[in-house]
Write a protein that holds these residues in place. Structure first.
Motif, PDB file in Angstrom:
ATOM      1  N   ARG A 205       7.806  -3.269   1.704  1.00  0.00           N
ATOM      2  CA  ARG A 205       9.045  -3.981   2.039  1.00  0.00           C
ATOM      3  C   ARG A 205      10.089  -3.078   2.676  1.00  0.00           C
ATOM      4  O   ARG A 205      11.021  -3.568   3.321  1.00  0.00           O
ATOM      5  N   ASP A 206       9.942  -1.768   2.499  1.00  0.00           N
ATOM      6  CA  ASP A 206      10.947  -0.809   2.957  1.00  0.00           C
ATOM      7  C   ASP A 206      10.305   0.213   3.894  1.00  0.00           C
ATOM      8  O   ASP A 206       9.325   0.868   3.530  1.00  0.00           O
ATOM      9  N   MET A 207      10.849   0.357   5.086  1.00  0.00           N
ATOM     10  CA  MET A 207      10.249   1.245   6.090  1.00  0.00           C
ATOM     11  C   MET A 207      10.241   2.701   5.621  1.00  0.00           C
ATOM     12  O   MET A 207       9.298   3.444   5.916  1.00  0.00           O
ATOM     13  N   THR A 208      11.255   3.102   4.901  1.00  0.00           N
ATOM     14  CA  THR A 208      11.291   4.493   4.425  1.00  0.00           C
ATOM     15  C   THR A 208      10.107   4.779   3.517  1.00  0.00           C
ATOM     16  O   THR A 208       9.437   5.818   3.651  1.00  0.00           O
ATOM     17  N   ARG A 209       9.810   3.861   2.606  1.00  0.00           N
ATOM     18  CA  ARG A 209       8.679   4.050   1.698  1.00  0.00           C
ATOM     19  C   ARG A 209       7.352   3.978   2.438  1.00  0.00           C
ATOM     20  O   ARG A 209       6.406   4.694   2.108  1.00  0.00           O
ATOM     21  N   VAL A 210       7.285   3.122   3.447  1.00  0.00           N
ATOM     22  CA  VAL A 210       6.065   3.044   4.257  1.00  0.00           C
ATOM     23  C   VAL A 210       5.830   4.366   4.985  1.00  0.00           C
ATOM     24  O   VAL A 210       4.713   4.912   4.980  1.00  0.00           O
ATOM     25  N   ARG A 211       6.867   4.890   5.593  1.00  0.00           N
ATOM     26  CA  ARG A 211       6.742   6.166   6.319  1.00  0.00           C
ATOM     27  C   ARG A 211       6.406   7.314   5.368  1.00  0.00           C
ATOM     28  O   ARG A 211       5.613   8.204   5.705  1.00  0.00           O
ATOM     29  N   ASP A 212       6.985   7.289   4.169  1.00  0.00           N
ATOM     30  CA  ASP A 212       6.674   8.327   3.184  1.00  0.00           C
ATOM     31  C   ASP A 212       5.199   8.280   2.787  1.00  0.00           C
ATOM     32  O   ASP A 212       4.546   9.319   2.642  1.00  0.00           O
ATOM     33  N   ALA A 213       4.680   7.057   2.595  1.00  0.00           N
ATOM     34  CA  ALA A 213       3.263   6.911   2.236  1.00  0.00           C
ATOM     35  C   ALA A 213       2.366   7.406   3.361  1.00  0.00           C
ATOM     36  O   ALA A 213       1.356   8.091   3.114  1.00  0.00           O
ATOM     37  N   ILE A 214       2.706   7.075   4.600  1.00  0.00           N
ATOM     38  CA  ILE A 214       1.924   7.523   5.748  1.00  0.00           C
ATOM     39  C   ILE A 214       1.928   9.047   5.836  1.00  0.00           C
ATOM     40  O   ILE A 214       0.887   9.672   6.073  1.00  0.00           O
ATOM     41  N   GLN A 215       3.090   9.632   5.615  1.00  0.00           N
ATOM     42  CA  GLN A 215       3.179  11.097   5.641  1.00  0.00           C
ATOM     43  C   GLN A 215       2.335  11.714   4.530  1.00  0.00           C
ATOM     44  O   GLN A 215       1.619  12.703   4.742  1.00  0.00           O
TER      45      GLN A 215
ATOM     46  N   SER B 182       0.798  -1.234   0.000  1.00  0.00           N
ATOM     47  CA  SER B 182       0.000   0.000   0.000  1.00  0.00           C
ATOM     48  C   SER B 182       0.827   1.280   0.000  1.00  0.00           C
ATOM     49  O   SER B 182       0.322   2.346   0.349  1.00  0.00           O
ATOM     50  N   THR B 183       2.083   1.191  -0.434  1.00  0.00           N
ATOM     51  CA  THR B 183       2.886   2.414  -0.521  1.00  0.00           C
ATOM     52  C   THR B 183       2.737   3.107  -1.871  1.00  0.00           C
ATOM     53  O   THR B 183       3.201   4.232  -2.053  1.00  0.00           O
ATOM     54  N   MET B 184       2.078   2.439  -2.833  1.00  0.00           N
ATOM     55  CA  MET B 184       1.911   3.024  -4.161  1.00  0.00           C
ATOM     56  C   MET B 184       0.754   2.323  -4.872  1.00  0.00           C
ATOM     57  O   MET B 184       0.229   1.308  -4.396  1.00  0.00           O
ATOM     58  N   GLY B 185       0.364   2.859  -6.004  1.00  0.00           N
ATOM     59  CA  GLY B 185      -0.591   2.206  -6.876  1.00  0.00           C
ATOM     60  C   GLY B 185      -1.942   1.958  -6.259  1.00  0.00           C
ATOM     61  O   GLY B 185      -2.453   2.758  -5.461  1.00  0.00           O
ATOM     62  N   ILE B 186      -2.549   0.835  -6.624  1.00  0.00           N
ATOM     63  CA  ILE B 186      -3.899   0.505  -6.166  1.00  0.00           C
ATOM     64  C   ILE B 186      -3.954   0.392  -4.648  1.00  0.00           C
ATOM     65  O   ILE B 186      -4.922   0.828  -4.023  1.00  0.00           O
ATOM     66  N   GLY B 187      -2.927  -0.192  -4.045  1.00  0.00           N
ATOM     67  CA  GLY B 187      -2.918  -0.321  -2.590  1.00  0.00           C
ATOM     68  C   GLY B 187      -2.942   1.016  -1.896  1.00  0.00           C
ATOM     69  O   GLY B 187      -3.648   1.199  -0.897  1.00  0.00           O
TER      70      GLY B 187
ATOM     71  N   ALA C  51       2.425   1.554  10.580  1.00  0.00           N
ATOM     72  CA  ALA C  51       3.428   1.054   9.640  1.00  0.00           C
ATOM     73  C   ALA C  51       3.683  -0.430   9.851  1.00  0.00           C
ATOM     74  O   ALA C  51       3.873  -0.892  10.978  1.00  0.00           O
ATOM     75  N   VAL C  52       3.693  -1.170   8.738  1.00  0.00           N
ATOM     76  CA  VAL C  52       3.979  -2.601   8.763  1.00  0.00           C
ATOM     77  C   VAL C  52       4.977  -2.899   7.649  1.00  0.00           C
ATOM     78  O   VAL C  52       4.793  -2.460   6.511  1.00  0.00           O
ATOM     79  N   VAL C  53       6.020  -3.652   7.971  1.00  0.00           N
ATOM     80  CA  VAL C  53       7.087  -3.914   6.999  1.00  0.00           C
ATOM     81  C   VAL C  53       7.303  -5.414   6.861  1.00  0.00           C
ATOM     82  O   VAL C  53       7.264  -6.155   7.854  1.00  0.00           O
ATOM     83  N   GLY C  54       7.553  -5.843   5.637  1.00  0.00           N
ATOM     84  CA  GLY C  54       7.870  -7.244   5.399  1.00  0.00           C
ATOM     85  C   GLY C  54       7.733  -7.596   3.938  1.00  0.00           C
ATOM     86  O   GLY C  54       7.033  -6.923   3.178  1.00  0.00           O
ATOM     87  N   ASP C  55       8.398  -8.686   3.534  1.00  0.00           N
ATOM     88  CA  ASP C  55       8.379  -9.165   2.158  1.00  0.00           C
ATOM     89  C   ASP C  55       7.373 -10.303   2.047  1.00  0.00           C
ATOM     90  O   ASP C  55       7.574 -11.377   2.619  1.00  0.00           O
ATOM     91  N   VAL C  56       6.292 -10.087   1.298  1.00  0.00           N
ATOM     92  CA  VAL C  56       5.236 -11.105   1.218  1.00  0.00           C
ATOM     93  C   VAL C  56       5.703 -12.369   0.515  1.00  0.00           C
ATOM     94  O   VAL C  56       5.038 -13.412   0.621  1.00  0.00           O
TER      95      VAL C  56
END
Length: 257
Positions: free
Chosen positions: A37-47, A13-18, A57-62
């Motif tokens: 997968r990357d905390m920086t991108r997750v935090r950027d999306a939240i911001q 959910s950091t980009m696109g449809i998510g 924030a949730v991080v991990g490789d599905v």
């Protein structure tokens, strides 16, 4: 708000449809776990979404099963439960049959299909408590053939549809709904990159072959996901919903004109 207080995990959910789904769910009052997968991108999306207590924030490789379990555990711990799982994370790498490798096959299946199965399995105890629901972001490629270089991607998305329908039957006695959204050509970075690589041919094809004559937006997908997640869709389960501007229907006669 339709989803006030609902706790929803949206993978990828950091980009696109998510990301579009997360924005719509947030607008409808949900607490949303933003995953990547990357905390920086997750935090950027939240911001970018405005921050606040209703975003975690949730991080991990599905593609990794231990990580799938951790993703669910993180979301449940940070939100205090789970009402809805949106299995959205995926990759769209394409290739022709003679060029494809075992590594390519495994990467697509593990990321797009296997992850959706095990994330749902790991989320099941919480979803039983809340009589929650699961949404699979599949694809029109899982319904009908094409593009011609989408073999493994299409197989994964078709598998998601069959998996979701089977789970809808198994989980109905627990009050858990399972539905599949099948987007067509949506205005995401992946489509834009493919169009640039092919000198604009993708957008030309969409204009010619999609009855509505355009790309869909991530907001249009997000609103569909928000509806399926809500109690307004309480009688929807096992449903396969095309969000594709008429592209699937057009396959029966070949295009717009």
């Amino acid at each position: 708000m339709k989803l006030a207080g609902k706790k929803i995990l949206v993978t990828g959910s950091t980009m696109g449809i998510g990301y579009g789904a997360a924005a719509q769910l947030l607008e409808e009052g949900a607490v949303v776990a933003i995953h990547g997968r990357d905390m920086t991108r997750v935090r950027d999306a939240i911001q970018k979404l405005g921050g606040g207590e209703r975003l975690v924030a949730v991080v991990g490789d599905v593609a990794d099963l231990d990580s799938c379990k951790s993703i669910v555990q993180q979301a449940v711990a940070k939100m205090g439960g789970l009402d809805c799982l949106v299995n959205n994370a995926g990759i769209g790498e394409l290739g022709y049959l003679e060029d494809l490798s075992e590594e390519h096959f495994d990467r697509i299946i593990n990321t797009n299909l296997r992850s959706a199965f095990f994330l749902t399995q790991y989320a099941l105890p919480e979803l039983k408590k809340t009589r929650g629901n699961v949404i699979f972001t599949a694809s029109t490629a899982g319904i009908c053939a094409g593009p011609t270089d989408s073999h493994v991607y299409a197989a994964a998305k078709s598998g998601m549809i069959s998996l979701g329908q089977s789970l809808a039957l198994e989980l109905a006695p627990y009050g858990i709904r399972v539905n599949m959204l099948c987007p067509g050509y949506i205005d995401t970075p992946l489509i834009a990159a493919e169009n640039a690589k092919l000198n604009g041919q993708v957008f030309q094809f969409i204009e010619a072959c999609v009855p509505l004559g355009r790309l869909g937006s991530i907001e249009e997908c997000g609103s569909a996901i928000a509806y399926l997640a809500s109690d307004a869709a309480a009688y929807f389960t096992g449903s396969v919903i095309s969000n594709d501007g008429g592209a699937t229907a057009a396959r029966s006669w070949g295009g717009r004109n």
